[in-house]
Design an enzyme around this catalytic site. Structure first.
Site, PDB file in Angstrom:
ATOM      1  N   LYS A 146       0.880  -1.169   0.000  1.00  0.00           N
ATOM      2  CA  LYS A 146       0.000   0.000   0.000  1.00  0.00           C
ATOM      3  C   LYS A 146       0.912   1.213   0.000  1.00  0.00           C
ATOM      4  O   LYS A 146       1.626   1.486   0.963  1.00  0.00           O
ATOM      5  CB  LYS A 146      -0.904   0.001   1.233  1.00  0.00           C
ATOM      6  CG  LYS A 146      -1.858   1.178   1.210  1.00  0.00           C
ATOM      7  CD  LYS A 146      -2.759   1.270   2.431  1.00  0.00           C
ATOM      8  CE  LYS A 146      -3.525   2.573   2.346  1.00  0.00           C
ATOM      9  NZ  LYS A 146      -3.650   3.242   3.640  1.00  0.00           N
ATOM     10  N   GLY A 164      -8.401   9.212   9.562  1.00  0.00           N
ATOM     11  CA  GLY A 164      -8.780   9.334  10.962  1.00  0.00           C
ATOM     12  C   GLY A 164      -9.773  10.432  11.270  1.00  0.00           C
ATOM     13  O   GLY A 164     -10.166  10.620  12.415  1.00  0.00           O
ATOM     14  N   ASN A 183      -9.541   1.704   9.374  1.00  0.00           N
ATOM     15  CA  ASN A 183      -8.704   1.475  10.544  1.00  0.00           C
ATOM     16  C   ASN A 183      -9.176   2.291  11.747  1.00  0.00           C
ATOM     17  O   ASN A 183      -9.715   1.745  12.708  1.00  0.00           O
ATOM     18  CB  ASN A 183      -7.240   1.802  10.222  1.00  0.00           C
ATOM     19  CG  ASN A 183      -6.318   1.541  11.399  1.00  0.00           C
ATOM     20  OD1 ASN A 183      -6.680   0.834  12.337  1.00  0.00           O
ATOM     21  ND2 ASN A 183      -5.128   2.112  11.373  1.00  0.00           N
TER      22      ASN A 183
END
Lengths: 278, 278, 278, 278
Positions: free
Chosen positions: A116, A177, A225
């Site tokens: 990635k 995030g 994530n």
């Protein structure tokens, strides 16, 4: 509550195929930001994911929360996706990608050439550099990597990367995030409609509804994530995300109703009734 | 693909309780608009729902698509929610509600006093009448019904209905069958935050992502009909909706991450690495 | 900067007509929340408004910031719209409406029978009560008032009020003073498309873009108070809101382009050029 | 209606300065897609714009609708912004930019070195190529051009172009002519917050509300063509867009109210009143 998912026979979905390797799950998760290795392990299981990304630099440097991380996962069941997080330049990313390949080999995945690709000079929004990403991708493809580049949702950049031989494109929904969800759906839709490689929506997804939405748009997979690792109950959220990815995919295959301006009654009302009719 | 839902132990959710009766599933479905009774039967099963709404008038008058409908469902497993679709006035709705109670009894649910109250004078958007709905609700509560009123998302009207003794409130996301999703989330959120009875989001949901969103906001349950019945593959969409309702509920319980303006890196980057470090 | 608005000849708009009285400006403003009477006076002028609403109860009780307020405005130029802010019941609102009529007479507007009807039992969101509002409206219409009711954006309630003889309906965009903008555009659009009286969008508008949007949707007028009074520079914001209301109205009359999925090039590209062509 | 803009004294805005040249108006318009040269001329006047972009290739090749176009504008009052529309590669764009400079000189603007850089290989969405755009920009800056590049809203690309010496960045709101408005506000906001050169929002704006919104976000200027040229009444829409750009800019300077979850009453309610109090 969600333990009793009754098996129902449905038309079988085709697998997700990346660089010739097939996967059943369309949700990828990560390893960062968890409060403990136990929470991470539980969450990976309850998400049902088959691909987990690992920050090579953080593992190498044993950054806080990354000691023992690589060993905590059962790599006989989970496919490793090494990532180049923390790299600000193409050169840096290429170097870290090579380290990632070594790491995967050491952990038993001899034929794992996935990476990635993240080239992120920006420390405030963690947005990727289109120029550096393309440059690194071209080099890594030459070296035989299956490159999954993290990009801003730019359809022309996506096309360049596809033409350079990347295995997927990974447009971001919103900053890493941030939990802002899919803030650039129009561009992601254009990428999906035109890509010949799988499109993996990465970054920004905060809730199952946002995960489902990306899949309903026709994305091939998701990477989530923070929304799992930082939830109050990570394992439960991981389970929810796994179900939402499936639900969104099924809806894409099942063919949604069109959006209409006006209401549609359940059926023509014919005749009238009175108590006596009953 | 969705057949292998691995059982994972999670904190147990409390049941959905309406008028003293408890349910595990938080998705209600309907019986209208299906292309065949078989598709309806399959969809009800694959949705996992425990409550199904039936248009009393349409069954009574054997409207197209409603012949044999009531008999096609296994009422020993599914709780019937008779509705007053097709009623334009409070008086009409009260009368049809009484017929619905009889119908439920005849079909074996002796103690079923539920009614989904619809008072809809508007044939274009099928939007409910707040005045007529409140009037009918007051009468039906007096007569011992458990009243689930279909309303525009008006927090003050919801409060009036709750004070009148209704068992739930059912604010609409957008017009019936429109598939526009949740178009008045702000008002629905206010209703959820202030209601002391369950809030069931009804009408307008077109996709699993919209279903999940309503549950993430804290809705207690959903009612979805058109988006399932009119999908290209109704049973598959029903399955997707059932999973999305669960995923949204789990996310509500699991505690989502806050939305942030900026990105958050996976972990502090400490140290640097070189090839030699590996 | 905005002082030099070049006069340009355009098709003349029809006036805004409420209860037989015509106005050129389609922006109404308020008198509450200003830091000083001077800021209020300047803002009213720079907004270009012709109708200003006044909280009768606050003026009567000389609530903080309301001493001398009624006298601070030149009522020979501005039409007073007394409002029933602070009334929780229909009875209260009817009584205050009558006081408002007296107040308008005392201040020189003998024939002013306007009242902005607010029945607001809710102190948290300041959302209006549909039942009490309809009841008060029916009474006030009987007493000869031109009633402008403040309502949640419920199309059926709007229709009831229109049929009861109200002079306008005033659906809210979002809670008073919240600055959330138009949060229920779908319902407001239905109200606009079906109303036979002017529709005035009231409450929640925080920016000129939101003001313009409401007018582009076909709203007949706007009422904006907090977004002006509480801006850092109220008079400048008032000017901006006045311009935005006009711009939105002009766009409504000028006929916007349709929204399209794909791009449209400026013109077919015919031929190619080289430097030599020049 | 909009002819009587009362002059009101306000704090003076600073001018828009691009490559050392100052402008009062913050709205730029175009010349393509009009139904007639007369409509174009009227619209330019009623918009109040000071910068007009011209497609060099279309003028050179006398594409339909472009005969006599360059001569139809009074270049003593309007600053020409030649653009490279129709160029698919960096090389092509550089060549056309040079032609544009010649064209500006021939039309009397000796010192005009502006070029709106468009490198658009994609004929479906007309989205720009980030790689080709950066390459062309670097070359054109070397040749002394003031480069205004048309880009996808990618903050990192914007930073590259700024560092390459571009005079502005021109992120797109949505595809050219689509009228979809600002579909990537989050990215545009990041660009605005970080740019040291003026940010001009280009493409996709369909209505005055969208124009105002971009200015409220802090954009320095707008470029609007299709939404004016293809409106039912172009000159009226041009006037509306000019007012909206001003209104949005004024609101940015005037300081909008914060968005709040709850309502805020106009003032504390102290005491109660009765009819006798009056």
């Amino acid at each position: 509550m969600q333990t009793v998912e009754k098996p129902v026979s449905q038309p079988v979905d085709s697998p997700l195929t990346i660089a010739g390797r097939s996967f059943t799950s369309r949700l990828m998760t990560g390893t960062g930001k968890y409060r403990s290795l136990e929470e991470m392990q539980e969450s990976i299981v309850s998400s049902g994911c088959e691909i987990v990304t690992v920050a090579v630099r953080r593992v190498q440097t044993q950054a806080p929360g990354h000691e023992g991380l690589a060993e905590a996962i059962d790599w006989s069941k989970i496919w490793m996706l090494p990532n180049t997080a923390g790299c600000q330049t193409a050169e840096d990313a290429v170097r870290v990608a090579r380290l990632g390949r070594e790491m995967a080999k050491l952990l038993g995945q001899e034929d794992n050439n996935f990476v990635k690709l993240e080239v992120i000079p920006d420390s405030k929004y963690l947005l990727p550099d289109p120029i550096g990403t393309l440059k690194a991708a071209e080099q890594l493809v030459k070296e035989g990597f299956a490159v999954l580049p993290y990009i801003n949702a730019d359809p022309l950049l996506a096309k360049h990367l596809e033409e350079a031989g990347c295995a997927t494109v990974m447009p971001l929904g919103s900053p890493i995030g941030s939990g802002q969800g899919i803030r650039n759906a129009a561009n992601i839709q254009i990428i999906i409609d035109n890509a010949k490689v799988p499109v993996v929506v990465d970054a920004g997804i905060g809730t199952p509804s946002e995960a489902a939405m990306a899949m309903e748009m026709g994305a091939d997979a998701l990477l989530i994530n923070s929304a799992i690792a930082l939830a109050s109950k990570p394992s439960m959220m991981a389970n929810a995300m796994g179900m939402a990815a499936k639900a969104g995919r099924m809806a894409y295959l099942a063919g949604r109703i069109p959006v209409k301006d006006y209401a549609i009654a359940s059926s023509p009302l014919t005749g009238t009734i009175t108590g006596a009719n009953f």
